[in-house]
Design an enzyme around this catalytic site. Structure first.
Site, PDB file in Angstrom:
ATOM      1  N   GLY A  42       0.760  -1.328  -0.094  1.00  0.00           N
ATOM      2  CA  GLY A  42       0.140   0.105   0.055  1.00  0.00           C
ATOM      3  C   GLY A  42       0.983   1.218  -0.117  1.00  0.00           C
ATOM      4  O   GLY A  42       0.680   2.119  -0.849  1.00  0.00           O
ATOM      5  N   ALA A  43       1.653   1.494   1.117  1.00  0.00           N
ATOM      6  CA  ALA A  43       2.845   2.596   1.099  1.00  0.00           C
ATOM      7  C   ALA A  43       3.444   2.730  -0.101  1.00  0.00           C
ATOM      8  O   ALA A  43       3.710   3.734  -0.704  1.00  0.00           O
ATOM      9  CB  ALA A  43       3.737   2.365   2.096  1.00  0.00           C
ATOM     10  N   ASP A 251       4.719  -2.533  -7.418  1.00  0.00           N
ATOM     11  CA  ASP A 251       3.980  -1.576  -6.936  1.00  0.00           C
ATOM     12  C   ASP A 251       4.071  -0.060  -7.682  1.00  0.00           C
ATOM     13  O   ASP A 251       3.317   0.606  -7.894  1.00  0.00           O
ATOM     14  CB  ASP A 251       4.433  -1.123  -5.636  1.00  0.00           C
ATOM     15  CG  ASP A 251       3.841  -2.508  -4.646  1.00  0.00           C
ATOM     16  OD1 ASP A 251       3.006  -3.198  -4.856  1.00  0.00           O
ATOM     17  OD2 ASP A 251       4.746  -2.994  -3.752  1.00  0.00           O
ATOM     18  N   SER A 290      13.872   3.904  -4.641  1.00  0.00           N
ATOM     19  CA  SER A 290      14.266   3.429  -6.131  1.00  0.00           C
ATOM     20  C   SER A 290      12.970   3.976  -7.046  1.00  0.00           C
ATOM     21  O   SER A 290      13.570   4.082  -8.146  1.00  0.00           O
ATOM     22  CB  SER A 290      14.374   2.073  -6.306  1.00  0.00           C
ATOM     23  OG  SER A 290      13.263   1.337  -6.114  1.00  0.00           O
TER      24      SER A 290
END
Length: 303
Positions: A42-43, A251, A290
Site C-alpha cells: 500500500g505505502a 507497486d 528507487s
C-alpha cells in the site's frame, strides 16, 4: 479538476538482504549487504503516485515504534497525506532476500496492518468519496478490502485491486473491481491454471476478465505484462535493463498506471508508461527510494 487517489493498504518497514543465493535447509549463509527502508504494498503504491505528482492519501495503520515513525515520515516527505494513518501496536515488517539478478524472496510480518477495521473506513467514508481512484491490495484484513469494494461500488470512483498476496475473492465482489492487477502466481492461484508463458497468461487474463467484466492486467516480471479488456488482449514486453533490485517494481508499475489514468492517457499509453517507470525502479536498489519522480520520467510523459 485534479484527480486524487486514496490508497488503502499496508505499510511495512523493509529489511532487505542482498545475497548470492538462498541458504539450504539447516545452512548458515553469509549475505553481502543490508538495506533498510519504507515498504509495504500500500505505502509503495502511494509513494509512486505521489512521486509522479498525484494528490495521494494513505489509509492504514503502523505501530507505536520507530519503524512507524520512519514509515509515516517518509511518505509525508514525498507529499502523501498521512492524516489517516493510525498508530497502534507494532509496525508490520517485510524481510526481503534479493538475488544477484534482482529477483527476490519476501516474508511479511503483518503487525498493525492486521488491525485495520471496517469502522476505520466508515469514519472517513466522506473523505474517500472525494477520491477519483481507490487502490487496494491484500496485506490488510480480507473483509476490509471487500467492504471497501462493496461500499463504493455505485460511486464514480475507479476501484483498482492488486490481489497480492493472492486470496480467494467471490465473483460478486470482483464484478465491482474496475481494474484487477495480478502477477503470474496470483493469476494462477485465482484460476487454478498454470501461468508460465505469455500465452498462458493471456488465457488466464481472459478468464479473469470474464469474471470481472472489466480490465485485467497480468504482470510477468522481466517478461512484461498483458492487458485484457472486453475488446482485446495486448502484450507489452518489459524494457530490457540491467536489473539490480526488483523490490517494489510491481507497486511502482501500479502507481504509474493509476497516474496515467488520472492524466487521461489511453490504456495502451498507461501500460507503456508504467512499463518505463518500473524499468527505472529495478535499476536502483531498495523499495520506495528507487521509485522515480515526475522529473526523472519527464522524457516519457508525452507518449
Amino acid at each position: 479538476m485534479t484527480k486524487r487517489v486514496a490508497v488503502i493498504g499496508s505499510l511495512n518497514y523493509d529489511i532487505i538482504v542482498k545475497q548470492q543465493r538462498m541458504p539450504h535447509q539447516g545452512e548458515t549463509f553469509i549475505a553481502d549487504a543490508l538495506i533498510q527502508g519504507p515498504g509495504g504494498k500500500g505505502a509503495n503504491q502511494a509513494a509512486q503516485c505521489a512521486k509522479l505528482g498525484m494528490p495521494t492519501m494513505m489509509i492504514g495503520k503502523v505501530g507505536q515504534d520507530r519503524f512507524g515513525d520512519a514509515l509515516v515520515g517518509s511518505l509525508a516527505a514525498i507529499g502523501v497525506d498521512t492524516s489517516y494513518v493510525k498508530r497502534i501496536g507494532s509496525t508490520g515488517l517485510g524481510v526481503v532476500h534479493v538475488m544477484p539478478d534482482g529477483d527476490y524472496y519476501s516474508s511479511i510480518l503483518k503487525g498493525a496492518n492486521e488491525l485495520l477495521t471496517i469502522q476505520d473506513i466508515e469514519e472517513i467514508a466522506e473523505e474517500l468519496k472525494e477520491a477519483s481512484f481507490i487502490i487496494l491490495q491484500q496485506e490488510i484484513p480480507h473483509h476490509v478490502t471487500e467492504h471497501v469494494i462493496e461500499r463504493f461500488k455505485d460511486s464514480q470512483i475507479q476501484i483498482v485491486l492488486n490481489n497480492a498476496p493472492a486470496r480467494s475473492i467471490s465473483k460478486n465482489i470482483l464484478q465491482y473491481v474496475d481494474l484487477l492487477v495480478v502477477n503470474e502466481s496470483e493469476a494462477a492461484y485465482m484460476t487454478g491454471q498454470p501461468v508460465t508463458t505469455i500465452a498462458e497468461a493471456t488465457e488466464t487474463g481472459k478468464e479473469l476478465q470474464q469474471i470481472t467484466g472489466n480490465t485485467v492486467i497480468v504482470t510477468l516480471g522481466k517478461e512484461g505484462s498483458i492487458v485484457v479488456n472486453s475488446k482485446d488482449s495486448i502484450y507489452f514486453p518489459a524494457k530490457k535493463v540491467n536489473a539490480v533490485d526488483a523490490t517494489g517494481a510491481g507497486d511502482s508499475f501500479i502507481g504509474a498506471l493509476v497516474y496515467g489514468l488520472s492524466q487521461g492517457f489511453l490504456l495502451e499509453e498507461c501500460m507503456k508508461f508504467a512499463t518505463e517507470v518500473s524499468a527505472i525502479t529495478v535499476m536502483k536498489e531498495g523499495g520506495q527510494d528507487s521509485f522515480p519522480t515526475k522529473a526523472e520520467v519527464s522524457r516519457i510523459l508525452v507518449i
